[in-house]
Design an enzyme around this catalytic site. Sequence first.
Site, PDB file in Angstrom:
ATOM      1  N   ARG A 135      31.085  62.127  58.686  1.00  0.00           N
ATOM      2  CA  ARG A 135      30.660  61.010  57.851  1.00  0.00           C
ATOM      3  C   ARG A 135      31.750  59.949  57.694  1.00  0.00           C
ATOM      4  O   ARG A 135      31.467  58.752  57.759  1.00  0.00           O
ATOM      5  CB  ARG A 135      30.218  61.524  56.473  1.00  0.00           C
ATOM      6  CG  ARG A 135      29.803  60.455  55.477  1.00  0.00           C
ATOM      7  CD  ARG A 135      28.974  59.338  56.063  1.00  0.00           C
ATOM      8  NE  ARG A 135      27.803  59.797  56.794  1.00  0.00           N
ATOM      9  CZ  ARG A 135      27.128  59.028  57.650  1.00  0.00           C
ATOM     10  NH1 ARG A 135      27.513  57.789  57.889  1.00  0.00           N
ATOM     11  NH2 ARG A 135      26.077  59.505  58.275  1.00  0.00           N
ATOM     12  N   LYS A 151      38.506  37.536  51.582  1.00  0.00           N
ATOM     13  CA  LYS A 151      37.465  38.231  50.823  1.00  0.00           C
ATOM     14  C   LYS A 151      37.125  39.543  51.525  1.00  0.00           C
ATOM     15  O   LYS A 151      36.060  39.715  52.117  1.00  0.00           O
ATOM     16  CB  LYS A 151      36.244  37.335  50.661  1.00  0.00           C
ATOM     17  CG  LYS A 151      36.514  36.116  49.792  1.00  0.00           C
ATOM     18  CD  LYS A 151      35.291  35.226  49.666  1.00  0.00           C
ATOM     19  CE  LYS A 151      35.597  34.018  48.800  1.00  0.00           C
ATOM     20  NZ  LYS A 151      34.440  33.091  48.703  1.00  0.00           N
ATOM     21  N   LYS A 209      44.784  25.511  46.392  1.00  0.00           N
ATOM     22  CA  LYS A 209      43.388  25.478  45.998  1.00  0.00           C
ATOM     23  C   LYS A 209      43.207  24.676  44.709  1.00  0.00           C
ATOM     24  O   LYS A 209      44.177  24.180  44.137  1.00  0.00           O
ATOM     25  CB  LYS A 209      42.858  26.905  45.868  1.00  0.00           C
ATOM     26  CG  LYS A 209      42.907  27.679  47.201  1.00  0.00           C
ATOM     27  CD  LYS A 209      42.476  29.119  47.048  1.00  0.00           C
ATOM     28  CE  LYS A 209      40.989  29.246  46.839  1.00  0.00           C
ATOM     29  NZ  LYS A 209      40.216  28.836  48.020  1.00  0.00           N
ATOM     30  N   GLU A 221      43.028  22.500  49.959  1.00  0.00           N
ATOM     31  CA  GLU A 221      41.586  22.541  49.717  1.00  0.00           C
ATOM     32  C   GLU A 221      41.157  21.259  49.016  1.00  0.00           C
ATOM     33  O   GLU A 221      41.738  20.870  48.000  1.00  0.00           O
ATOM     34  CB  GLU A 221      41.228  23.748  48.861  1.00  0.00           C
ATOM     35  CG  GLU A 221      39.750  23.836  48.508  1.00  0.00           C
ATOM     36  CD  GLU A 221      39.464  24.974  47.540  1.00  0.00           C
ATOM     37  OE1 GLU A 221      39.277  26.097  48.019  1.00  0.00           O
ATOM     38  OE2 GLU A 221      39.451  24.725  46.321  1.00  0.00           O
ATOM     39  N   ASP A 257      35.882  22.114  51.335  1.00  0.00           N
ATOM     40  CA  ASP A 257      35.177  23.151  50.578  1.00  0.00           C
ATOM     41  C   ASP A 257      33.787  22.703  50.138  1.00  0.00           C
ATOM     42  O   ASP A 257      33.640  21.692  49.430  1.00  0.00           O
ATOM     43  CB  ASP A 257      36.008  23.526  49.349  1.00  0.00           C
ATOM     44  CG  ASP A 257      35.468  24.744  48.627  1.00  0.00           C
ATOM     45  OD1 ASP A 257      35.094  25.720  49.309  1.00  0.00           O
ATOM     46  OD2 ASP A 257      35.410  24.723  47.388  1.00  0.00           O
TER      47      ASP A 257
END
Length: 284
Positions: free
Chosen positions: A103, A138, A170, A200, A222
């Site tokens: 598994r 992510k 960002k 960004e 973005d």
Amino acid sequence: MIHSLPDIMLEPLVRAGLLEDLGRAGDLTTDAVIVDGDAGVSAVLAARQDGVIAGLDMARLSFALMDPRIVFEPHVRDGDVVTRGARLATVRGPARGILSGERVGLNFLSHLSGIATATAQLVELVRPYRASITCTRKTMPGLRAIQKYAVRAGGGSNHRFGLDDAILIKDNHIAFAGGITAAVDRARRAAGHLVRIELEVDTLAQLREGLETGGVDVFLLDNMPPDMLREAVRTVDGRALTEASGGITPHTVTAVAQAGVDLISLGWLTHTVRVMDIGLDYLP
């Protein structure tokens, strides 16, 4: 050819997976049902759908760590395109080790092959255009290296591996710094000669300010719609790389690529894709 990750990087992940599965008492089912766990058996890892393979070494280690006597014979390589029914590898050795490691090995192989398959599909969708498909940060904590490896196996490229290999300014950095110009100026002073700076931006006005400030290597555009992306690409005019990002999926990626951006980054590649259906079948 995809360069595999060394076992020294993979083994801790596989070992942790096996320890989680074995828990405190081991494999109760196999220990109860299989009378002679040392008896030699053979099984095959088979694709139950079309796809691109990634993670064969994870599967191999899942069996080897259970019992070093198990022989894992691959019939394909990571990055290979396979069709439903294809035999990916043959596994031979003691029944107990094969059943107990099954598994965990399949989980890694199916998950990574799912990422590679999705990446390959996106790469094909944007092939007529200049854009490259890349992943993001992510990823599942602890699995970033292998998830990004699977993206490469599917023909994509990797974005940052962490916070330490590039500067990406960002929206929150801009807000806390007091504006784009201040943030970029500070980043430029702090960056070494090998560290790239990416900024960004959400609007064309922010993009123009970033260009006027200077020192930005890549602009992350973005959540811009295709028409705005086209204008952004025209505005940059080759002075920096352009990267489209934000909510991009297989349904929207072609329109984004048509805008002329250099890069398309998708968190979807590592946080939403479906696993590839792969099974282990006993060979009598």
